[in-house]
Every structure is written in C-alpha cells, then in structure tokens.
Design a protein around this motif. Structure first.
Motif, PDB file in Angstrom:
ATOM      1  N   MET B 141       0.819  -1.221   0.000  1.00  0.00           N
ATOM      2  CA  MET B 141       0.000   0.000   0.000  1.00  0.00           C
ATOM      3  C   MET B 141       0.853   1.273   0.000  1.00  0.00           C
ATOM      4  O   MET B 141       0.335   2.373  -0.109  1.00  0.00           O
ATOM      5  N   ARG B 142       2.172   1.114   0.090  1.00  0.00           N
ATOM      6  CA  ARG B 142       3.035   2.285  -0.050  1.00  0.00           C
ATOM      7  C   ARG B 142       3.187   2.666  -1.523  1.00  0.00           C
ATOM      8  O   ARG B 142       3.976   3.530  -1.869  1.00  0.00           O
ATOM      9  N   ARG B 143       2.455   1.965  -2.391  1.00  0.00           N
ATOM     10  CA  ARG B 143       2.596   2.201  -3.826  1.00  0.00           C
ATOM     11  C   ARG B 143       1.291   2.624  -4.484  1.00  0.00           C
ATOM     12  O   ARG B 143       1.203   2.705  -5.701  1.00  0.00           O
ATOM     13  N   VAL B 144       0.272   2.826  -3.690  1.00  0.00           N
ATOM     14  CA  VAL B 144      -1.009   3.244  -4.246  1.00  0.00           C
ATOM     15  C   VAL B 144      -1.469   4.486  -3.487  1.00  0.00           C
ATOM     16  O   VAL B 144      -1.547   4.468  -2.258  1.00  0.00           O
ATOM     17  N   PHE B 145      -1.725   5.558  -4.219  1.00  0.00           N
ATOM     18  CA  PHE B 145      -2.083   6.830  -3.583  1.00  0.00           C
ATOM     19  C   PHE B 145      -3.370   7.384  -4.177  1.00  0.00           C
ATOM     20  O   PHE B 145      -3.620   7.246  -5.371  1.00  0.00           O
ATOM     21  N   PHE B 146      -4.145   8.006  -3.297  1.00  0.00           N
ATOM     22  CA  PHE B 146      -5.373   8.652  -3.746  1.00  0.00           C
ATOM     23  C   PHE B 146      -5.382  10.081  -3.219  1.00  0.00           C
ATOM     24  O   PHE B 146      -4.928  10.334  -2.103  1.00  0.00           O
ATOM     25  N   SER B 147      -5.901  10.980  -4.026  1.00  0.00           N
ATOM     26  CA  SER B 147      -5.950  12.358  -3.563  1.00  0.00           C
ATOM     27  C   SER B 147      -7.074  13.112  -4.264  1.00  0.00           C
ATOM     28  O   SER B 147      -7.590  12.666  -5.287  1.00  0.00           O
ATOM     29  N   TRP B 148      -7.457  14.226  -3.656  1.00  0.00           N
ATOM     30  CA  TRP B 148      -8.336  15.184  -4.326  1.00  0.00           C
ATOM     31  C   TRP B 148      -7.518  16.451  -4.529  1.00  0.00           C
ATOM     32  O   TRP B 148      -6.960  17.001  -3.584  1.00  0.00           O
ATOM     33  N   VAL B 149      -7.408  16.910  -5.765  1.00  0.00           N
ATOM     34  CA  VAL B 149      -6.697  18.156  -6.045  1.00  0.00           C
ATOM     35  C   VAL B 149      -7.578  18.997  -6.961  1.00  0.00           C
ATOM     36  O   VAL B 149      -7.938  18.549  -8.060  1.00  0.00           O
ATOM     37  N   SER B 150      -7.927  20.179  -6.527  1.00  0.00           N
ATOM     38  CA  SER B 150      -8.814  21.011  -7.345  1.00  0.00           C
ATOM     39  C   SER B 150      -8.001  21.826  -8.349  1.00  0.00           C
ATOM     40  O   SER B 150      -6.776  21.864  -8.287  1.00  0.00           O
ATOM     41  N   ALA B 151      -8.713  22.501  -9.244  1.00  0.00           N
ATOM     42  CA  ALA B 151      -8.057  23.295 -10.282  1.00  0.00           C
ATOM     43  C   ALA B 151      -7.296  24.466  -9.672  1.00  0.00           C
ATOM     44  O   ALA B 151      -6.399  25.031 -10.290  1.00  0.00           O
TER      45      ALA B 151
END
Lengths: 337, 186, 270
Positions: B141-151
């Motif tokens: 799991m150190r190789r899968v990332f999720f994020s929210w980044v707006s414009a």
C-alpha cells in the motif's frame, strides 16, 4: 528384471535428475496430486490419478512461438527456438501415454509443429500400470487398458502388493532411462500385481457410427443442459490440443503466444461480425463429442479420448463424456429395436 | 579548415539536439519508459516511475496551474488524463503495475466538485474496496495513492507529487516484488 | 416426512399442476452430485439433496437452453437463495420468472415464490457467515507482509489454466461478454501465466465485490483448487464494514459499486 522398492521412487527421480533429466512425476502437495517437475523432497504418489495430464509438458498452456523487437524504427523479428529440455515423465497413467500417439498425429498431420516435436523427441514416457481406478475411469471403453503400454517408452509395474516396482524398458529411450537410473534400480525378482479392472461402459465403434448420422439429433440439447461453458474439461484432457494465437505487444517488444483454447467457450467460434456458428452450449458440447469420437477417427483413424475420466472428475456441472457416450449407445440400441 | 571544423561542430550539435529531443519524447511516453528493458547503470538515487490517473477538470487543471505558476516538482510522474475519476477502471491501475510502475496515483475533484456531479463519489467507493484487494493480493500500500486536487490547488499538486516521490523512493524499486508485473517473456 | 421426500413431492406437484415446466435439482452419480433437469412428475423421485451438493443451481436460470424449457423451479440452499435475491436486485430476475424449492439448514421451507425468498432469508438466515476456518485463514494471510502475500498468490495463480470454470459456476457472472473476452484491445492477457493470471483473478473477484453471496460455487468449480473464497470473503467483509450491507438480502438494494453516499469513508484519500 529391474526392480525398485516403492519407498525408493524419489531415489530413482534423484538419480535421473542427476543424469540430466527433467523429471516429471505425480507429486502430492496438500490434498491433491499433480504431474509436476520433481524436486528433492517432493512426495511421489502413484495411487491417486493426477489432476493434470502429462500433456502439459509437451503442449504447455502458454508458450512463446514468435518474437519481435522494435529498436528505433527497426522492426526485427526474432527466431524463437522451442524450449525442449531432456525430460522423463515418470508414472504417467496409460491413458496419458496413449494420448501421446494422438498428439503426435495431430501435430504432424499437415503442418509439422516444431515446438511439439522438439519436446516430444526430448521426452521419455515411463507409464504406470494402473492398480487403482475410480468410478470415472473408462479406458476399456475406448480401446485402452489399465496395463496398456501404447505410447510408453517404458513401464512401471507395481509389484509384491505395492512394496516395489518393476521397471521394464520398451524402447531405446526407455533403455536409456533405465541405464541412467544406475544403482537406483536393482537387478532382482518381484511379482507384478494384477492391474485394476475397469468395466466397459459403451461400444465406441457404435458411438462413432451413430455420430456420423446424428448431427441434428435432439439428444444434444438434452445431454448438454447442465454444461455451463468453461474449459475445465478441455484443459484437463490429455488429448485436447486446440489453441489460440495472441500477440502481446509493448513498445519495446512483442511476443506471439500460443495459448490453450477450448471449444467449450462461446468466443472460440465467434466471428468478428457477431455471428457464431456454434450458437449454444448444445452445439459446443456436440463439437466436443464429435471431435473426439467422429472427426478424429475419420481423419487420423484414432479416437480423441483415452478414457482418463479427468473431464468428469473436474467438471463443476457434473458433465461426463462417458455418460453421453453411454446415452448415445442406448439411443442407438433403442433405434435398432 | 575552419569551415570544415565549424560544419562538423554544427552537425554534432544538431545530432545531439535530435538525441535529446528523442530522449525527451521517450520520457513522456509511459510505455517507452516502463518497457525499457536495458538499464545501463543503476543511478545513485533511485528514480521511481509513478503513473498518475487524473481527471480532466480538477487535478489536471491543478497540475496545469502548478506548471503555469512555475512550481518545481519531481519529474517522476507520468500523467494520464481522463474525463473523470469515475472513468478510471481498476484495470488501469493493474495495467500500470503490469507495465512496471513503481507507484500509482489516482486523483480527481474534491467531493461535491465533480464536473459530472457524482463521478468522484463512484470512484471513491471503488477505490475503498479495490485497494483492499490489491493489498491482500500482495501489492504494497506504499505504492497506491489517492488524492483530491482542485483546479486551484497547483501548490497542493506539486507538494503531493514531491511527497509521493519521496515516499516511493524510500520504498525502493517495485520491480522485483510486483505481483502484477509483466515479466519479460523468456 | 423426510426432507428429501417433501422436496420430491413438491417437485412432482409443481410439475403436475403446471406451475413450473422444469425442476432444476441435484442427482447422485456415485459420490458426485450433478444437476438434474426434471420435466415430468414421474422423474422427481431421482432428486437428491445433501452436503455434497456444492453447485449453485441459480446459475442455470440465465442459460438460454434452460429458459427454452419454460418456467423453472430451482432447488436452492440459503446461499443460492441469496443469489436469486441478488439477481432480482440487478433486474436479472423478476417476480414470476422462477419458483424456489427452498432447502434450509436442517429444514425444508417448501415451494416459494421469488418474492417470498428475501423475507425468509431475513427471518431465518440473516446471520449466514463464512466458516471460522476461512476467516482465520484470511486473518493469517492479512497479517503477513505484502511480499509474503504476493508469493502465496503467485503460487496459487500459477495453477490457473484460465478455464473460467469459476466464472461459469457463478450466478453473479452473467455478462454475455466478460471483460477478459474484450479483445480490442486485449485488456487482460489470456496467457495462463504471470500477469494475465494475476489480473484475471483479481478482476474477477473485484467484479463480485458487494455482489458475492458466499455460496462457494466458484471455489468448488475450480479444477486447480485455487482458494478463491479467500478473495470473495475478504471483499464481502470490507463491503460490510464500509457500507453496512450484505449482498443477497434485499431485492431493492442498489449495487454497492455503482451507487454512492456523500458520507462514504475517505480517510485513505489524502
């Protein structure tokens, strides 16, 4: 007479491995017995019928038969040579050994398949006279026998009530294996155990005859109702030999693969335009039976079934080709009366 | 003589230019980079290859903002732009790992901001479950990332990429233990 | 009356009075159990039912040739009944498509209409759970390092021949064209090796996330003995934990993957 004690079979495998053979044998791992490459410490089990057939070592489930690379703008096809290590298949069941004769015929019928042939030439098959069978075995219905030696280069016979085995070479290849075994085999005397009895369930000749005239029989729909469309039967079968060619390409390299394929799946005959000449499972099950009991007999003079029973043992829906043949035999008898 | 020397020098500069352009072009291509089989020398610092699947409306615009704001961030990320995080099939992640990615990032609009109203909500559910499956079948799991980044979050994007790159660099190459990896057919 | 006699009597009755045209049940073939399609009341006596009946017969309701026989009454265990409810919730079955010969745990519930299945499950079988051994196995595996887990699955997936028996045996796998058959481009390698086997087994499990009813037919069908239920049950647990739902109890349920809630947990999104 070359004799070996039953508990010394791993010693035989070790001696052959030492002589440069890749040794394939029925190995018990947990609850199941499979034909796999022997390694020190593996438990050889000659009692149970292996899950997979010896075919896997001559016609693997996926194999590279072509390759090309892209270097800059240069497209370079590369010659792929068969991987064919010197192999001995120990204690193959007679049904697996006789399947080799059909595979030989298929892979040399028209086009000579260098990949199969190279491995076949490098492989020695030492079959095992069956002293165990189960309710799915039906070799005697398709011209085989628990002690048949067709396709084998040598034969192991269980002797003295299972305490030992007699190894009897049948061909030059078989003699070479016996010689390579060296001290693992002793000169001695032993009394071979009687082969197991396998009852005859149907008359294969009559089935072939019936098939020739009953392509459109309503029986097909009836006998195939349970079939769910998978490849469990074909991939366990010692004679099934259909494959699919697939190119897998990345930018740097691409390979052409020969993967097992099966008439049990709808995609096998699906045309690009959407039409499928075998539209339902009845047509696909018919193809399986026809191919084994009619088309191959017509073309190569040999049945495509050796009665190993693996398909029925493994079918998740309880389909059994032996059962279908018996029903055909009965339908034929009923029609004659 | 001088003229000849000049000509030779000019030609070699052109050739060097071509080579660089070629190399640059190669570096932008995910397949090119991830499929390269010949590694000349192991670099002193491990440079991870990170594939980022981002949505067109938020995170891609955020990355764009990072660029137009002249923010520096690690060049280890290869961005694959999709209309929406809802479009990102789990197979994309597998495909990236199959091709040799050291890590994968999935990023899209903050909850409530989806251009298509609910694509990111769908994606969120999918990833909540899929990451468990990846973890259970042996993907670290150190190789899968999720994020929210707006414009508007150019800075967040740059920070995110820097942080991920540092984390994956610390985790080391995935090549040897990656269960989804396409091993070269030998 | 013995359970099996009641089952046979009901099978004969629904066929005789025309409520169903075919009864899909089990027959004995030695130690094996095979499906049996009974179309006339006089053959209902060949039906059997015991612990060896591992196949989920709900799978046949989608088979075109079986559909041609007319309305079916299907012998179903609680797990198979959950499959029927799942199929209803996914609009694959509607009210009078089939009858159910409901075999419970240690008792027989008689002939049910599809609409009666979910209430029965909620009343009697709400607590159906995977076996403790299976849960222990999952815990053990989860406690290992990623590398150890990768090695475990590499050994298991190496056996896969890509026969797709797991797919064929599953009532939930009803796509007319499976993702692995989408070949323009070929998303999942069809070579029965390495990356293709990993991708296939992972995606198969994922496509059943929140949909698997835990019947175990896939694992029973696998000719190579791959422990597929470890994956299915793991995902079932996750779905239950995260979204507080279990597949196959509510015919009105929305699919877990394919619906959403603004309050869904997102602590993994940074």
């Amino acid at each position: 007479m070359k004799v070996i004690e039953a508990n010394k079979l791993p010693g035989l495998a070790a001696a052959l491995a030492g002589a440069g053979y890749r040794v394939v044998a029925p190995i018990r791992d947990g609850g199941e017995v499979r034909m796999v490459v022997w390694s020190p410490g593996a438990a050889i089990d000659t009692r149970a019928i292996p899950v997979n057939s010896a075919k896997d070592f001559l016609f693997p489930k996926a194999e590279i038969i072509g390759r090309c690379t892209l270097d800059g703008n240069d497209f370079r096809p590369e010659d792929v040579k068969p991987v064919a290590p010197k192999t001995v298949i120990l204690a193959a069941r007679p049904c697996d050994a006789s399947a080799m004769l059909l595979l030989d015929a298929v892979f040399n019928w028209d086009y000579k398949d260098e990949f199969f042939n190279a491995r076949r030439a490098a492989t020695t098959i030492v079959s095992l006279v069956c002293t165990t069978a189960d309710e799915q075995c039906f070799c005697t219905s398709v011209g085989g026998a628990p002690d048949a030696t067709a396709g084998a280069d040598g034969v192991l016979r269980q002797a003295d009530g299972g305490r030992s085995f007699i190894l009897e070479p049948l061909t030059e290849k078989g003699k070479a294996v016996a010689a390579a075994a060296g001290a693992a085999l002793a000169e001695g005397q032993a009394k071979a155990d009687a082969p197991v009895e396998v009852p005859v369930h149907f008359d294969a000749k009559a089935v072939t005859e019936w098939l020739g005239e009953n392509f459109e029989s309503p029986l097909w729909r009836e006998v195939s109702l349970a079939c769910l469309s998978c490849g469990a039967c074909a991939y366990a079968c010692p004679t099934c030999h259909c494959f699919d060619l697939q190119d897998e390409a990345t930018r740097a390299e691409s390979v052409r693969l020969r993967n097992w394929d099966t008439c049990g799946l709808a995609l096998f005959t699906a045309h690009a335009g959407g039409h499928n000449p075998r539209p339902d499972q009845a047509a696909r099950w018919r193809q399986r039976v026809m191919h084994k009991f009619s088309y191959l007999v017509e073309r190569l003079g040999r049945l495509g079934c050796t009665g190993c029973g693996r398909c029925a043992r493994l079918c998740p829906a309880g389909m059994a080709i032996c059962e279908t043949c018996r029903e055909i035999d009965e339908a034929r008898k009923a029609a004659v009366k | 003589m001088l003229k000849q020397q000049f000509a030779r020098r000019f030609l070699s500069i052109c050739a060097a230019g071509l080579r660089t352009r070629r190399a640059d072009w190669d570096r932008t291509g995910l397949m090119a980079e991830t499929e390269t089989k010949k590694v000349e020398a192991t670099p002193a610092v491990f440079e991870p290859k990170i594939v980022a699947f981002v949505c067109n409306w938020c995170t891609y615009a955020g990355a764009d903002l990072a660029g137009t704001s002249r923010l520096q961030y690690a060049p280890n990320v290869r961005i694959v732009k999709l209309p929406c995080t809802g479009r990102i099939d789990p197979l994309f992640i597998l495909k990236a790992f199959e091709g040799g990615a050291d890590a994968v990032l999935v990023s899209g609009c903050h909850p409530g901001d989806c251009h298509y109203t609910s694509g990111n909500y769908h994606a969120r559910r999918r990833w909540a479950i899929f990451r468990r499956l990846l973890e259970f079948t042996g993907i670290d799991m150190r190789r899968v990332f999720f994020s929210w980044v707006s414009a508007a979050e150019g800075a967040k994007f740059a920070d995110l990429i820097n942080r991920i790159t540092a984390d994956v660099r610390a985790a080391g190459p995935f090549e040897r233990t990656n269960p989804a990896r396409r091993r070269l057919w030998k | 009356m013995e359970m099996i006699d009641a089952l046979r009597a009901d099978a004969a009755k629904v066929l005789a009075d025309g409520r169903a045209k075919v009864v899909i049940g089990y027959q004995a073939r030695g130690d094996h159990r095979a499906p049996l399609f009974v179309t006339t009341a006089d053959r209902a006596a060949s039906l059997v039912y015991d612990d060896a009946c591992k196949q989920n017969l709900a799978v046949y309701l989608r088979k075109p040739e079986v559909k041609l026989l007319g309305k079916a009454a299907v012998v179903a265990s609680p797990a198979a009944m959950r499959s029927l409810v799942l199929l209803m919730s996914e609009s694959q079955l509607t009210g009078d498509d089939a009858l159910v010969l409901a075999v419970g745990v240690g008792e027989y519930h008689g002939v049910l209409e599809l609409a009666q299945v979910a209430p029965l499950l909620k009343e009697k079988y709400a607590a159906l759970a995977p076996s403790p051994e299976l849960l222990r196995e999952i815990e053990k595996l989860a406690a290992k390092t990623p590398e150890e887990r990768a090695a475990f699955w590499a050994k298991q997936f190496a056996k896969c021949t890509r026969c797709y028996a797991c797919r064929a045996a599953c009532p939930g796998c009803y796509c007319t064209r499976c993702i692995v058959e989408k070949n323009v481009p070929q998303w999942i390698s069809t070579a029965a090796a390495g990356h293709g086997n990993y991708a296939w087994n992972v995606i198969r499990a994922f496509h059943l996330a929140g949909r698997c009813t835990g019947c175990g037919a896939c694992e029973a069908a696998c000719p190579q003995g791959i422990p597929l239920m470890l994956l299915n049950v793991l995902l079932g647990q996750e779905v239950e934990k995260e979204f507080e739902t279990k597949a196959g109890y509510d015919p009105e349920a929305k699919p877990v993957i394919g619906s959403w809630n603004p309050e869904d947990e997102e602590d993994f999104i940074k």
